[in-house]
Design an enzyme around this catalytic site. Sequence first.
Site, PDB file in Angstrom:
ATOM      1  N   ARG A 121      -8.753  -4.747 -68.904  1.00 46.05           N
ATOM      2  CA  ARG A 121      -9.863  -5.142 -68.344  1.00 46.05           C
ATOM      3  C   ARG A 121     -11.065  -4.079 -67.941  1.00 46.05           C
ATOM      4  O   ARG A 121     -10.760  -3.681 -67.508  1.00 46.05           O
ATOM      5  CB  ARG A 121      -9.113  -5.116 -66.669  1.00 46.05           C
ATOM      6  N   ASP A 304      -4.848 -15.691 -61.318  1.00 48.93           N
ATOM      7  CA  ASP A 304      -4.458 -15.712 -59.791  1.00 48.93           C
ATOM      8  C   ASP A 304      -3.734 -15.973 -58.989  1.00 48.93           C
ATOM      9  O   ASP A 304      -2.667 -16.053 -57.826  1.00 48.93           O
ATOM     10  CB  ASP A 304      -5.631 -15.700 -59.235  1.00 48.93           C
ATOM     11  N   ARG A 396      -4.769  -5.503 -49.549  1.00 47.50           N
ATOM     12  CA  ARG A 396      -5.882  -5.767 -50.131  1.00 47.50           C
ATOM     13  C   ARG A 396      -6.164  -6.855 -50.630  1.00 47.50           C
ATOM     14  O   ARG A 396      -7.809  -7.444 -50.404  1.00 47.50           O
ATOM     15  CB  ARG A 396      -5.411  -5.133 -51.618  1.00 47.50           C
TER      16      ARG A 396
HETATM   17  C1  UD1 Z   1     -11.964 -11.466 -61.254  1.00 45.62           C
HETATM   18  C2  UD1 Z   1     -11.145 -11.785 -60.189  1.00 45.62           C
HETATM   19  C3  UD1 Z   1      -9.467 -11.991 -60.536  1.00 45.62           C
HETATM   20  C4  UD1 Z   1      -9.451 -12.685 -62.065  1.00 45.62           C
HETATM   21  C5  UD1 Z   1     -10.633 -12.771 -62.720  1.00 45.62           C
HETATM   22  C6  UD1 Z   1     -10.180 -13.671 -64.204  1.00 45.62           C
HETATM   23  C7  UD1 Z   1     -12.513 -10.655 -58.709  1.00 45.62           C
HETATM   24  C8  UD1 Z   1     -12.936  -9.757 -57.979  1.00 45.62           C
HETATM   25  N1  UD1 Z   1     -11.858 -10.587 -59.175  1.00 45.62           N
HETATM   26  O1  UD1 Z   1     -12.071 -10.682 -62.044  1.00 45.62           O
HETATM   27  O2  UD1 Z   1      -9.116 -12.136 -59.036  1.00 45.62           O
HETATM   28  O3  UD1 Z   1      -8.378 -12.846 -62.133  1.00 45.62           O
HETATM   29  O4  UD1 Z   1     -11.648 -12.818 -62.403  1.00 45.62           O
HETATM   30  O5  UD1 Z   1      -9.999 -15.410 -63.093  1.00 45.62           O
HETATM   31  O6  UD1 Z   1     -13.337 -11.684 -58.573  1.00 45.62           O
HETATM   32  N2  UD1 Z   1     -13.293  -8.919 -69.917  1.00 45.62           N
HETATM   33  C9  UD1 Z   1     -13.684  -8.324 -71.243  1.00 45.62           C
HETATM   34  N3  UD1 Z   1     -14.464  -7.022 -71.126  1.00 45.62           N
HETATM   35  C10 UD1 Z   1     -16.016  -7.190 -69.532  1.00 45.62           C
HETATM   36  C11 UD1 Z   1     -15.328  -7.687 -68.791  1.00 45.62           C
HETATM   37  C12 UD1 Z   1     -14.016  -8.858 -68.762  1.00 45.62           C
HETATM   38  O7  UD1 Z   1     -13.153  -8.017 -72.349  1.00 45.62           O
HETATM   39  O8  UD1 Z   1     -17.116  -6.211 -69.592  1.00 45.62           O
HETATM   40  C13 UD1 Z   1     -12.003  -9.227 -70.097  1.00 45.62           C
HETATM   41  C14 UD1 Z   1     -10.784  -8.940 -69.421  1.00 45.62           C
HETATM   42  O9  UD1 Z   1     -10.106  -8.131 -69.649  1.00 45.62           O
HETATM   43  C15 UD1 Z   1     -10.237 -10.079 -68.857  1.00 45.62           C
HETATM   44  C16 UD1 Z   1     -11.196 -11.606 -69.146  1.00 45.62           C
HETATM   45  O10 UD1 Z   1     -12.526 -11.076 -69.664  1.00 45.62           O
HETATM   46  O11 UD1 Z   1      -9.753 -10.247 -70.168  1.00 45.62           O
HETATM   47  C17 UD1 Z   1     -11.678 -11.942 -67.705  1.00 45.62           C
HETATM   48  O12 UD1 Z   1     -12.519 -10.936 -67.227  1.00 45.62           O
HETATM   49  P1  UD1 Z   1     -12.733 -11.009 -65.458  1.00 45.62           P
HETATM   50  O13 UD1 Z   1     -13.255 -13.137 -65.807  1.00 45.62           O
HETATM   51  O14 UD1 Z   1     -13.965 -10.014 -65.794  1.00 45.62           O
HETATM   52  O15 UD1 Z   1     -12.342 -10.760 -64.146  1.00 45.62           O
HETATM   53  P2  UD1 Z   1     -12.615 -10.149 -63.480  1.00 45.62           P
HETATM   54  O16 UD1 Z   1     -14.000 -10.034 -63.332  1.00 45.62           O
HETATM   55  O17 UD1 Z   1     -11.910  -8.386 -63.712  1.00 45.62           O
END
Ligand code: UD1
Length: 420
Positions: A121, A304, A396
């Site tokens: 992440r 989720d 949480r």
């Molecule tokens: C949000 C949710 C989480 C949910 C997830 C996916 C919140 C607070 N959390 O997490 O409950 O499981 O969306 O629906 O809303 N990624 C990158 N680089 C980045 C950012 C993301 O590679 O800078 C990748 C992540 O590793 C993952 C994918 O993109 O494989 C999606 O992640 P993301 O949608 O950003 O998840 P969160 O916002 O952390």
Amino acid sequence: MDQIVIEGGASLRGRVVISGAKNAALPLICATILAPGRNVLNNVPRLGDVRTVLKLLAIIGAEVDMEWPRVVVDTSELDNPVAPYELVKTMRAAILVLGPLVARYGKAKVSLPGGCAIGARPINLHLKALEAMGADIEIKRGYVEVTCDRLRGARIDFPVATVGGTENVMMAASLADGVTEINNAAREPEIEDLADLLNAMGAKVEGAGTSRIVITGVDSLRAVEHHVIPDRIEAGTFMVGAALNRGEVELAGVRPAHLIPVIDALRSAGASVDIQDDRLFVRGPAELKPFNLTTEPHPGFPTDMQAQFMVLALAARGTSMITESIFENRFMHVPELVRMGADIDITSRSATIVGPARLEGATVMATDLRASASLILAGLIAEGTTQVLRVYHLDRGYENIVEKLGGLGAGIQRVSSEFF
Ligand code: UD1
């Protein structure tokens, strides 16, 4: 540490009211940084993660008043644009203060979130986007330090749809100079809720809920009052609970439109789901059917809900397959389910589940938020007593889960550590 103890076998019956969405409340609270004054948020769930982000706002200098489910955040005078490691390490979403802090103050210092139980992440996409908007970014001693006179509009093409990345850019761009275009934006309902809040504050955000969002920056935003959308993941978890053991549950205060992929998946497993305005009626069949599903960004099936549906698959007669396409390490509930007697085989990102499983109650360890929920659901269909440890994960993200499940007839209680 507290435990949750579940006696297996009961069917869930009755009515449950769904709380406000954690994943909407977190960015909304961060967005108050952009609008100096007294911001009022209603329908805020009383959860560990929400307290953490409010604590963070207080460290930044906001006055926070918690009158659950109403939270007042006065951001008139913020003086410390820093998110310390101690808070960010417990909740990755703390990174959502980055965009608003840079937009309002021209600087921010936020701890890097580090590893996370469900995968690497990274936040590279958040940082790359802010850089494209003219920010200077330095990584120093575990912190990311961002500075900028005024952010400017830019075209951001996300290679993967990131929920947090889209939210950070939407907030930053609202006070930037010029127009920002986000392509391959995340389309989750929580993004739309954030856009509604920002627009009420005076921002110009168009296209939220589609994969192209256009934000025209304005000079300032004003404090507002806003109602948080219902939690579709909490709702989905209770829907799975209802489908097990031939349960029959009315869920009140939901937005059925946010739950389409979950409703479709439940129906394909043989459960009946009736929709009436903001209520859902879920009934479990005499025998659940096996199903296949793959997690995808919204409007696909939510990652989720993956762990909870694995329990549904265990209760179904036949072989189901669940593929996790969002996070690379999100099957940590599987070894615990196997300890209870489940037949689950993992190959790469897919799990093959053979049911119906004859689960036996056991002492199991929660590893992350949604995994914890799946262990509780597994306890409902297991024979005997299941003890779930590390319940702070549940605190949480699930408001009053023990009371809510107990109210539906589950044999469940929270036992505090002094008894052990
Ligand atoms: C949000 C949710 C989480 C949910 C997830 C996916 C919140 C607070 N959390 O997490 O409950 O499981 O969306 O629906 O809303 N990624 C990158 N680089 C980045 C950012 C993301 O590679 O800078 C990748 C992540 O590793 C993952 C994918 O993109 O494989 C999606 O992640 P993301 O949608 O950003 O998840 P969160 O916002 O952390």
